[in-house]
Design a protein around this motif. Sequence first.
Motif, PDB file in Angstrom:
ATOM      1  N   HIS A   1       0.609  -1.045  -0.055  1.00 28.44           N
ATOM      2  CA  HIS A   1       0.216  -0.122   0.245  1.00 28.44           C
ATOM      3  C   HIS A   1       1.536   1.760  -0.361  1.00 28.44           C
ATOM      4  CE1 HIS A   1      -3.648  -2.782   0.462  1.00 28.44           C
ATOM      5  NE2 HIS A   1      -2.310  -2.946   1.418  1.00 28.44           N
ATOM      6  N   ALA A   2       1.157   2.461   1.463  1.00 25.52           N
ATOM      7  CA  ALA A   2       1.657   3.034   1.053  1.00 25.52           C
ATOM      8  C   ALA A   2       2.525   3.260   2.096  1.00 25.52           C
ATOM      9  CB  ALA A   2       0.595   4.159   1.578  1.00 25.52           C
ATOM     10  N   LEU A   3       3.239   2.006   2.483  1.00 21.81           N
ATOM     11  CA  LEU A   3       4.133   2.226   3.205  1.00 21.81           C
ATOM     12  C   LEU A   3       5.189   1.300   2.295  1.00 21.81           C
ATOM     13  CD1 LEU A   3       5.163   2.273   6.138  1.00 21.81           C
ATOM     14  CD2 LEU A   3       4.398   0.269   6.767  1.00 21.81           C
TER      15      LEU A   3
ATOM     16  N   GLY B   1       9.098  15.289  -2.055  1.00 14.81           N
ATOM     17  CA  GLY B   1       7.389  14.911  -2.799  1.00 14.81           C
ATOM     18  C   GLY B   1       7.170  15.956  -2.311  1.00 14.81           C
ATOM     19  N   PRO B   2       5.345  16.246  -3.586  1.00 16.39           N
ATOM     20  CA  PRO B   2       4.352  16.946  -3.085  1.00 16.39           C
ATOM     21  C   PRO B   2       4.077  17.642  -1.648  1.00 16.39           C
ATOM     22  CG  PRO B   2       3.215  15.623  -5.236  1.00 16.39           C
ATOM     23  CD  PRO B   2       4.868  14.685  -3.771  1.00 16.39           C
ATOM     24  N   ALA B   3       3.847  16.535  -0.713  1.00 14.23           N
ATOM     25  CA  ALA B   3       4.126  16.483   1.197  1.00 14.23           C
ATOM     26  C   ALA B   3       5.618  17.087   1.463  1.00 14.23           C
ATOM     27  CB  ALA B   3       3.298  15.772   1.473  1.00 14.23           C
TER      28      ALA B   3
ATOM     29  N   THR C   1       5.392   6.677   1.769  1.00 12.39           N
ATOM     30  CA  THR C   1       5.095   6.678   0.212  1.00 12.39           C
ATOM     31  C   THR C   1       3.902   7.339  -0.803  1.00 12.39           C
ATOM     32  OG1 THR C   1       5.375   4.842   0.186  1.00 12.39           O
ATOM     33  CG2 THR C   1       7.579   6.305   0.369  1.00 12.39           C
ATOM     34  N   SER C   2       4.456   8.097  -1.333  1.00 14.30           N
ATOM     35  CA  SER C   2       2.516   8.246  -2.315  1.00 14.30           C
ATOM     36  C   SER C   2       4.017   7.891  -3.696  1.00 14.30           C
ATOM     37  CB  SER C   2       2.142   9.713  -2.384  1.00 14.30           C
ATOM     38  OG  SER C   2       3.310  10.505  -2.705  1.00 14.30           O
TER      39      SER C   2
ATOM     40  N   LYS D   1      20.908   4.240  -3.959  1.00 12.50           N
ATOM     41  CA  LYS D   1      19.683   3.259  -5.153  1.00 12.50           C
ATOM     42  C   LYS D   1      19.068   4.874  -5.036  1.00 12.50           C
ATOM     43  CE  LYS D   1      18.361  -0.379  -6.731  1.00 12.50           C
ATOM     44  NZ  LYS D   1      17.807  -1.571  -6.615  1.00 12.50           N
ATOM     45  N   VAL D   2      18.207   5.012  -6.500  1.00 14.91           N
ATOM     46  CA  VAL D   2      17.423   5.942  -6.236  1.00 14.91           C
ATOM     47  C   VAL D   2      15.681   5.465  -6.568  1.00 14.91           C
ATOM     48  CG1 VAL D   2      15.938   7.889  -7.439  1.00 14.91           C
ATOM     49  CG2 VAL D   2      18.462   7.628  -6.457  1.00 14.91           C
ATOM     50  N   PHE D   3      14.957   5.773  -5.923  1.00 10.91           N
ATOM     51  CA  PHE D   3      13.461   4.888  -5.863  1.00 10.91           C
ATOM     52  C   PHE D   3      12.341   5.972  -6.992  1.00 10.91           C
ATOM     53  CE2 PHE D   3      15.259   2.299  -3.214  1.00 10.91           C
ATOM     54  CZ  PHE D   3      15.042   0.917  -4.044  1.00 10.91           C
ATOM     55  N   PRO D   4      12.318   6.693  -8.641  1.00  8.10           N
ATOM     56  CA  PRO D   4      11.790   7.717  -8.873  1.00  8.10           C
ATOM     57  C   PRO D   4      10.533   7.412  -8.697  1.00  8.10           C
ATOM     58  CG  PRO D   4      12.945   6.108 -10.671  1.00  8.10           C
ATOM     59  CD  PRO D   4      13.410   5.450  -9.327  1.00  8.10           C
ATOM     60  N   PRO D   5       9.830   8.580  -8.577  1.00  9.23           N
ATOM     61  CA  PRO D   5       8.167   8.823  -8.431  1.00  9.23           C
ATOM     62  C   PRO D   5       7.591   7.338  -9.740  1.00  9.23           C
ATOM     63  CG  PRO D   5       8.794  10.520  -9.062  1.00  9.23           C
ATOM     64  CD  PRO D   5      10.479   9.811  -8.530  1.00  9.23           C
ATOM     65  N   GLN D   6       6.820   6.799  -9.703  1.00  5.26           N
ATOM     66  CA  GLN D   6       5.876   5.755  -9.890  1.00  5.26           C
ATOM     67  C   GLN D   6       4.566   6.774 -10.544  1.00  5.26           C
ATOM     68  OE1 GLN D   6       6.633   1.943  -8.538  1.00  5.26           O
ATOM     69  NE2 GLN D   6       7.840   2.075  -7.665  1.00  5.26           N
TER      70      GLN D   6
END
Length: 107
Positions: A20-22, A48-50, A77-78, A102-107
């Motif tokens: 989910h969001a975790l 992020g936006p928040a 995360t969103s 390591k980067v995890f970009p927006p999905q």
Amino acid sequence: MPTEAATDHCQLDVIHTAEHALSRYQLALQCPTQGKAFRYEISVNKKGPAGSSRTSQSGKGVMDATTQTLGNIKVNTSPQDNVEVTGMIRDSDNQIIAEISKVFPPQ
């Protein structure tokens, strides 16, 4: 952007699992050496936006010939969030023996 780093024959990678969001981030360390003491550091930077946040964790261990899972950082995360995870392993002489970013970009 490296996804894996190896120094002194040690390999370090980032494990990412999400439900989910975790999101959960951990380090996976594999070294052929046994019985050598080490210290690990893992840091998760989320933007992020928040807004942004930074969470870090460190600990100690002893190398064995298996893959060891180190750290346990969970963040909400969103899909718009950009997450960077950095990890470092130091030996008992405080020398860096493995590191990763390591980067995890927006999905």
